[in-house]
Design a protein around this motif. Structure first.
Motif, short mmCIF file in Angstrom:
data_model
loop_
_atom_site.label_atom_id
_atom_site.label_comp_id
_atom_site.label_asym_id
_atom_site.label_seq_id
_atom_site.Cartn_x
_atom_site.Cartn_y
_atom_site.Cartn_z
N LEU A 188 0.84 -1.19 0.00
CA LEU A 188 0.00 0.00 0.00
C LEU A 188 0.88 1.25 0.00
CD1 LEU A 188 -2.92 1.09 0.25
CD2 LEU A 188 -2.62 0.99 2.72
N ASP A 189 0.60 2.16 -0.88
CA ASP A 189 1.35 3.43 -0.97
C ASP A 189 2.84 3.22 -1.18
OD1 ASP A 189 -1.02 4.85 -0.60
OD2 ASP A 189 -0.76 4.94 1.58
N GLY A 190 3.22 2.10 -1.77
CA GLY A 190 4.61 1.84 -2.06
C GLY A 190 5.49 1.55 -0.87
N LYS A 191 4.90 1.40 0.33
CA LYS A 191 5.74 1.17 1.50
C LYS A 191 5.14 0.25 2.57
CE LYS A 191 4.30 5.63 3.33
NZ LYS A 191 4.71 6.95 3.74
N HIS A 192 3.85 0.12 2.67
CA HIS A 192 3.24 -0.69 3.72
C HIS A 192 2.86 -2.07 3.18
CE1 HIS A 192 3.07 2.80 6.30
NE2 HIS A 192 2.49 3.48 5.31
N LEU A 242 1.05 -6.31 7.63
CA LEU A 242 2.12 -7.15 8.18
C LEU A 242 2.87 -6.46 9.32
CD1 LEU A 242 3.56 -8.79 4.98
CD2 LEU A 242 2.36 -9.90 6.85
N GLU A 243 2.95 -5.15 9.30
CA GLU A 243 3.68 -4.44 10.35
C GLU A 243 3.04 -4.72 11.70
OE1 GLU A 243 5.45 -0.01 11.23
OE2 GLU A 243 3.77 -0.22 9.88
N ASN A 244 3.82 -5.23 12.63
CA ASN A 244 3.38 -5.54 14.00
C ASN A 244 2.34 -6.66 14.06
OD1 ASN A 244 5.04 -3.46 15.08
ND2 ASN A 244 3.47 -1.98 14.49
N LEU A 245 2.25 -7.48 13.04
CA LEU A 245 1.28 -8.57 13.02
C LEU A 245 1.73 -9.70 13.94
CD1 LEU A 245 -1.32 -9.67 11.56
CD2 LEU A 245 0.25 -10.81 9.99
N ASP A 246 0.89 -10.05 14.90
CA ASP A 246 1.16 -11.19 15.78
C ASP A 246 0.75 -12.46 15.05
OD1 ASP A 246 0.09 -9.53 18.80
OD2 ASP A 246 2.07 -9.63 17.88
N LEU A 247 1.37 -13.56 15.41
CA LEU A 247 1.10 -14.84 14.77
C LEU A 247 -0.37 -15.22 14.83
CD1 LEU A 247 2.55 -17.07 13.29
CD2 LEU A 247 2.94 -18.19 15.47
N ASN A 248 -1.01 -15.06 15.99
CA ASN A 248 -2.42 -15.43 16.11
C ASN A 248 -3.32 -14.52 15.27
OD1 ASN A 248 -1.98 -13.26 17.97
ND2 ASN A 248 -3.93 -13.77 18.92
N GLU A 249 -2.87 -13.31 14.96
CA GLU A 249 -3.65 -12.41 14.12
C GLU A 249 -3.62 -12.86 12.66
OE1 GLU A 249 -3.13 -8.15 16.41
OE2 GLU A 249 -1.53 -8.84 15.08
N PHE A 250 -2.72 -13.76 12.33
CA PHE A 250 -2.65 -14.35 11.00
C PHE A 250 -3.28 -15.73 10.96
CE2 PHE A 250 -0.35 -17.29 8.21
CZ PHE A 250 -0.72 -16.77 6.98
N THR A 251 -2.92 -16.60 11.91
CA THR A 251 -3.36 -17.99 11.85
C THR A 251 -4.86 -18.13 12.07
OG1 THR A 251 -2.79 -18.33 14.18
CG2 THR A 251 -1.12 -18.94 12.55
N GLU A 252 -5.42 -17.37 12.96
CA GLU A 252 -6.86 -17.47 13.20
C GLU A 252 -7.68 -17.03 11.99
OE1 GLU A 252 -8.41 -19.04 15.74
OE2 GLU A 252 -6.38 -19.58 16.39
N PRO A 253 -7.40 -15.85 11.41
CA PRO A 253 -8.15 -15.49 10.20
C PRO A 253 -7.94 -16.47 9.04
CG PRO A 253 -7.17 -13.54 11.14
CD PRO A 253 -6.61 -14.72 11.89
N LEU A 254 -6.72 -17.00 8.88
CA LEU A 254 -6.47 -17.97 7.82
C LEU A 254 -7.32 -19.22 8.03
CD1 LEU A 254 -3.23 -18.88 6.07
CD2 LEU A 254 -4.66 -20.70 6.93
N SER A 255 -7.33 -19.74 9.24
CA SER A 255 -8.13 -20.94 9.54
C SER A 255 -9.62 -20.68 9.36
CB SER A 255 -7.87 -21.41 10.98
OG SER A 255 -6.53 -21.81 11.12
N LEU A 256 -10.08 -19.55 9.86
CA LEU A 256 -11.49 -19.20 9.74
C LEU A 256 -11.88 -19.02 8.28
CD1 LEU A 256 -14.17 -18.47 11.08
CD2 LEU A 256 -13.31 -16.13 11.31
N LEU A 257 -11.06 -18.33 7.52
CA LEU A 257 -11.37 -18.09 6.12
C LEU A 257 -11.37 -19.39 5.32
CD1 LEU A 257 -10.77 -15.11 4.07
CD2 LEU A 257 -9.78 -17.20 3.12
N ALA A 258 -10.39 -20.25 5.54
CA ALA A 258 -10.33 -21.53 4.81
C ALA A 258 -11.55 -22.39 5.12
CB ALA A 258 -9.04 -22.28 5.16
N ALA A 259 -11.91 -22.48 6.39
CA ALA A 259 -13.06 -23.30 6.78
C ALA A 259 -14.36 -22.72 6.24
CB ALA A 259 -13.13 -23.42 8.31
N THR A 260 -14.50 -21.41 6.29
CA THR A 260 -15.71 -20.77 5.76
C THR A 260 -15.82 -20.94 4.26
OG1 THR A 260 -15.66 -19.15 7.57
CG2 THR A 260 -16.99 -18.60 5.64
N ALA A 261 -14.72 -20.74 3.54
CA ALA A 261 -14.74 -20.92 2.08
C ALA A 261 -15.09 -22.36 1.73
CB ALA A 261 -13.40 -20.53 1.48
N ASP A 262 -14.56 -23.33 2.48
CA ASP A 262 -14.87 -24.73 2.23
C ASP A 262 -16.36 -25.01 2.48
OD1 ASP A 262 -13.94 -27.48 1.61
OD2 ASP A 262 -14.67 -27.85 3.65
#
Length: 131
Positions: free
Chosen positions: A46-50, A98-118
């Motif tokens: 985003l904006d060439g830097k974020h 990605l800046e300051n992203l905690d692991l659980n802030e990534f893994t939970e949405p990924l799991s939720l999104l994959a299960a919902t899409a399925d």
């Protein structure tokens, strides 16, 4: 995590990566009921830097699902993600900085999104495609 490269390192160690391009990973998430779901992770700047990561998973082909019914279902029952059309596919996606992203802030949405899409794929197309 603070960069795309750090996220890629983590994802390669924790998930089944089936394809990798410089700014994209394709994962195959398997569920206990023998279904599986393709999930794409894409680097967005985003904006060439974020740096952001987009998590996306197809839930059907545009011509094979009732888009109105699918959108109503997502509107009533989905916590994370929005529905878009990408090429020939209806896709559930979510984007995180990605800046300051905690692991659980990534893994939970990924799991939720994959299960919902399925679940949406099964409900609206009756299929279990690995696009």
């Amino acid at each position: 995590m603070a960069t795309w490269d750090e996220l890629v390192s983590y994802v390669r160690s924790a998930y089944k990566v089936v394809d990798q391009q410089p700014d994209e990973l394709r994962l195959l998430v398997r569920f206990e009921d023998d279904r599986s779901q393709t999930v794409l992770l894409g680097r967005e700047v985003l904006d060439g830097k974020h740096e952001w990561v987009q998590i996306a998973s197809p839930c059907g082909r545009v011509g094979q699902v009732d888009l109105r019914a699918l959108l109503v279902e997502v509107g009533h029952n989905t916590v994370a993600g929005g529905v878009v059309i990408m090429g020939e596919h209806v896709v559930l996606r979510h984007t995180l900085p990605l800046e300051n992203l905690d692991l659980n802030e990534f893994t939970e949405p990924l799991s939720l999104l994959a299960a919902t899409a399925d679940e949406l794929e099964e409900q609206f197309s009756g299929e279990d495609d690995d696009y």
